[in-house]
Design a protein around this motif. Structure first.
Motif, short mmCIF file in Angstrom:
data_model
loop_
_atom_site.label_atom_id
_atom_site.label_comp_id
_atom_site.label_asym_id
_atom_site.label_seq_id
_atom_site.Cartn_x
_atom_site.Cartn_y
_atom_site.Cartn_z
N THR A 112 20.59 20.58 -6.02
CA THR A 112 19.46 19.69 -6.26
C THR A 112 18.19 20.24 -5.63
O THR A 112 17.11 20.24 -6.24
CB THR A 112 19.75 18.28 -5.71
OG1 THR A 112 20.91 17.74 -6.35
CG2 THR A 112 18.57 17.35 -5.94
N ARG A 115 16.95 23.20 -7.65
CA ARG A 115 16.30 22.74 -8.89
C ARG A 115 14.89 22.22 -8.61
O ARG A 115 13.94 22.51 -9.36
CB ARG A 115 17.16 21.65 -9.54
CG ARG A 115 16.57 21.07 -10.84
CD ARG A 115 16.59 22.12 -11.93
NE ARG A 115 16.07 21.58 -13.18
CZ ARG A 115 14.78 21.56 -13.52
NH1 ARG A 115 13.88 22.06 -12.69
NH2 ARG A 115 14.40 21.07 -14.68
N GLY A 121 15.82 25.40 -14.49
CA GLY A 121 17.08 24.72 -14.79
C GLY A 121 17.96 25.49 -15.75
O GLY A 121 18.92 24.94 -16.29
N LEU A 124 21.79 25.41 -15.00
CA LEU A 124 22.50 24.15 -14.79
C LEU A 124 23.83 24.07 -15.54
O LEU A 124 24.86 23.69 -14.96
CB LEU A 124 21.60 22.98 -15.22
CG LEU A 124 20.53 22.56 -14.22
CD1 LEU A 124 19.55 21.57 -14.86
CD2 LEU A 124 21.18 21.94 -12.99
#
Length: 238
Positions: A112, A115, A121, A124
């Motif tokens: 987290t 990011r 991202g 992810l």
């Protein structure tokens, strides 16, 4: 049993211990690896940090599983386990689940932060696909390391060695393509290198790590049965 296993862990004694364990130490290790990888490319830099986050979670899982069982050894619970319920699924499942929850929590916190800080991202999907697999593999490897050290003078030794080797042999510091031949061969000892290479580059023979993990699972069964026999003999002698 799961609640007791979690409560016995030192990570939750106070907020300072929690912050150091779950944020400060992992971030320090990840940033150090990131600085080393930044010489290759910005994309490699981000994906390497993500990979190191997952590997750090695997290290935490192994250390947690080790700590839980060592604590039971100090209280003599391991002897009761060996004699009365050597193949207790609830016992080992509670230990593994507690270690998994700790590792997942750490990985989610760090991912987290990555990011939010990078705004990238692109990793992810692959990260969330790889994380549960890597942590399950870490459970198997961690179980072997924990059981091998059962009743040894230094019960943390094998867990610490495996924790170091996971980083060295997973290819998160430099690409596996830059490894010398002998070190590439050693990466096949642990089921993480191909997972991490797929995460970092999008290419990797994931099935190879699955096969390696199956070998570790067989090794876990053999080592556990051998250790049980040895501990029972020691118990009878006492």
């Amino acid at each position: 049993m799961l609640k007791l296993a979690i409560q016995s862990l030192p990570y939750f004694q106070n907020y300072r211990t929690f912050l150091i364990t779950f944020i400060v130490e992992p971030l320090f290790s990840i940033l150090m690896v990131g600085l080393l990888s930044s010489q290759f490319s910005s994309s490699f830099f981000i994906h390497t940090i993500v990979a190191m986050s997952i590997i750090s979670g695997a290290q935490t899982l192994i250390a947690t599983l080790n700590t839980e069982f060592v604590d039971d050894q100090k209280r003599g619970i391991d002897l009761e386990l060996a004699v009365s319920a050597p193949f207790s699924i609830p016992y080992w499942l509670s230990k593994i689940m507690a270690a998994l929850l700790v590792a997942i929590g750490q990985v989610l916190v760090i991912l987290t932060l990555i990011r939010l800080l990078t705004g990238d991202g692109s990793w992810l999907g692959r990260a969330f696909a790889i994380t549960p697999v890597a942590l399950i593999f870490a459970c198997i490897v961690g179980f072997v390391a924990t059981v091998v050290a059962w009743r040894k003078s230094d019960p943390y030794f094998f867990g610490n060695v495996v924790g170091i080797l996971i980083v060295l042999l997973s290819g998160v510091i430099v690409p596996l393509s830059h490894y010398p031949v002998w070190l590439k061969i050693l990466t096949e000892l642990l089921p993480f290198s191909h997972l991490m290479q797929w995460l970092i580059t999008g290419k990797g023979e994931l099935l190879i790590d699955v096969v390696i993990a199956l070998f570790w699972l067989i090794l876990a069964a053999l080592v556990y049965r051998r250790k049980l026999k040895k501990v029972k003999e020691e118990t009878n002698y006492l």
